[in-house]
Scaffold this active site. Structure first.
Site, PDB file in Angstrom:
ATOM      1  N   HIS A   2      40.407  49.457  39.360  1.00  0.00           N
ATOM      2  CA  HIS A   2      39.140  49.095  38.720  1.00  0.00           C
ATOM      3  C   HIS A   2      38.034  49.372  39.744  1.00  0.00           C
ATOM      4  CE1 HIS A   2      36.014  46.324  37.224  1.00  0.00           C
ATOM      5  NE2 HIS A   2      36.671  46.287  36.073  1.00  0.00           N
ATOM      6  N   GLN A  46      44.194  40.986  36.396  1.00  0.00           N
ATOM      7  CA  GLN A  46      44.958  41.162  35.163  1.00  0.00           C
ATOM      8  C   GLN A  46      46.375  40.609  35.273  1.00  0.00           C
ATOM      9  OE1 GLN A  46      43.616  42.151  32.368  1.00  0.00           O
ATOM     10  NE2 GLN A  46      41.719  43.112  33.060  1.00  0.00           N
ATOM     11  N   ASP A  83      44.271  42.888  43.872  1.00  0.00           N
ATOM     12  CA  ASP A  83      43.393  42.580  42.743  1.00  0.00           C
ATOM     13  C   ASP A  83      44.271  41.960  41.651  1.00  0.00           C
ATOM     14  OD1 ASP A  83      41.920  42.555  40.424  1.00  0.00           O
ATOM     15  OD2 ASP A  83      41.121  44.586  40.664  1.00  0.00           O
ATOM     16  N   LYS A 122      38.708  35.598  32.842  1.00  0.00           N
ATOM     17  CA  LYS A 122      39.870  36.295  32.254  1.00  0.00           C
ATOM     18  C   LYS A 122      41.077  35.362  32.184  1.00  0.00           C
ATOM     19  CE  LYS A 122      38.458  40.685  34.275  1.00  0.00           C
ATOM     20  NZ  LYS A 122      38.146  41.660  33.226  1.00  0.00           N
TER      21      LYS A 122
END
Ligand code: PMP
Length: 423
Positions: free
Chosen positions: A135, A215, A212, A238
């Site tokens: 990302h 997600q 990261d 999220k």
């Protein structure tokens, strides 16, 4: 693992009572931002109604209560990701967390910080390794750090099926590598990265690892200590939580040695006109007034997920992801990004419909009450690598039903007819 009670879960999410273009809402955009269960909304409102006060200052009882709730929230969220409370720094989100690390390393390079900070200093020619699947939030901060220090960015390639090329990783990560920054789960393919392999390669050359976890944390059991990464970032919004809150995890000796990025109030032990001494981590990294009600809301979100059992959440969402991919494969003219067999994934898939622009697909689905994401999903290099400028992304959450996936697949199957696209 326990089985999720979908009807009960769906009743926890007020937004599922809404309609989209006159149809029941089918929300398949949790990868962009998650919907919030009522317990999260209530936790924030409750805090603001009954406990609101400035934390870490003030002698009055309300301030003490607010501080306790704020620090309890830190412990709860830290526990959710396998961290000690002091190893979790609040930030406004993952983007802020990764920038914090990049700027702190820049400060270390400029000679700032304790003597121990020198270990982070970068020299011209030092290498920062990322992957082609990042990302932009886990790419551009490193580009900027490289520009400020003379370091060089190198990228681990992906295969055509969007999985990381580990042989290439082994050749890219070398004695010159100082930082290896990579995503736990791709926000485009939904595929889980081989974290252990990458951490082993990085450790062998003494490089710092930055994960990261945007997600992954919302969708699978995550334990940063067990994964062995040095630093990790994720966003609250999220994770079924509020906006404006996220976190940076760091191993304690790393956070101890890293110089601060933002400076100001609430992060010092002593200040004179020309000098300051800093509090230990995590407060050293939390200058200024913090997002307190948001932290309390995020703690409610992770308690909610813990109540469901993250193992069960992962099993269920991986099943949804596999169903999506299997169904999309069957539709003529549809190409799945990350069409890999035998990989671990979350309930997220991106695809291209030959001859129909992703935005048209998105609008067509929207008219059927189905909310998906279209565009490059802040992952332009990966799209370029896969020969596309945009794709459609569907992403599931704890409340996603099998019928939601069927509706998506029926919608996508109807798209090409509607737009008269040729094979
Ligand atoms: N990394 C990944 C993999 C993401 O999916 C996102 C959000 N799309 C980010 C980083 C950035 O998160 P935020 O915008 O919440 O800071």
């Amino acid at each position: 693992a326990s089985v999720l009670d979908l009807a009960a879960i769906r009743a926890d999410f007020p937004i599922l009572d809404e309609t989209l273009n006159g149809q029941p809402l089918i929300y398949l955009d949790s990868g962009a931002t998650a919907q919030k269960p009522r317990v999260v909304l209530d936790a924030e409102i409750d805090f603001l109604t009954r406990n609101n006060s400035a934390v870490h200052r003030g002698a009055h009882t309300l301030a003490a209560e607010a501080t306790e709730l704020f620090e309890d929230a830190r412990a709860t969220v830290a526990g959710f990701v396998g961290a000690a409370p002091d190893d979790l720094v609040w930030t406004s989100g993952a983007t802020a967390a990764i920038n914090l690390v990049a700027y702190a390393i820049g400060n270390a390079t400029a000679g700032r910080g304790a003597p121990a900070s020198a270990r982070f200093a970068l020299a011209p020619g030092d290498e920062i390794v990322v992957t082609e699947a990042e990302h932009h939030a886990n790419l551009i901060p490193w580009q900027e750090l490289a520009a400020r220090t003379g370091a060089v960015i190198r990228a681990i390639r992906v295969h055509d099926n969007a999985t990381l090329d580990l042989a290439h990783a082994a050749s890219v990560i070398s004695e010159r590598t100082r930082i290896v920054a990579f995503t736990h789960v791709s926000n485009v393919s939904g595929i889980v990265s081989p974290v252990a392999e990458l951490v082993a390669l990085a450790r062998a050359v003494g490089a710092l690892t930055v994960l990261d976890a945007c997600q992954s944390a919302p969708h699978l059991p995550v334990d940063f200590a067990e994964l062995g990464v040095d630093l990790a970032a994720f966003s609250g919004h999220k994770l079924l939580g509020p906006y404006g809150i996220g976190a940076l995890y760091g191993r304690s000796e790393i956070l101890e040695a890293l110089p601060p990025f933002l400076t100001g109030g609430s992060m010092i032990t002593d200040v004179t006109i020309d000098s300051a001494e800093y509090l230990p981590a995590p407060l050293k990294f939390e200058a200024g007034t913090q997002p307190v009600s948001q932290a309390v809301g995020l703690a409610a979100a992770v308690r909610y997920l813990e109540g469901l059992d993250m193992g069960a959440v992962h099993a269920r969402e991986q099943d949804l992801g596999n169903r999506m991919i299997a169904g999309l494969r069957e539709i003529p003219g549809v190409r799945v990004l990350g069409d890999a067999e035998g990989v671990e994934r979350v309930g997220l898939a991106s695809f291209d419909v030959t001859g129909v622009h992703a935005h048209d697909v998105g609008q067509f689905l929207d008219a059927r009450g189905i909310a998906v994401r279209v565009g490059h999903h802040c992952a332009k290099p990966l799209h370029r690598r896969l020969g596309l400028t945009a794709s459609v992304r569907a992403s599931a959450s704890v409340f996603t039903t099998d019928d939601d996936i069927t509706a998506l697949l029926e919608g996508v199957a109807a798209v090409r007819d509607y737009f008269g696209a040729d094979e």
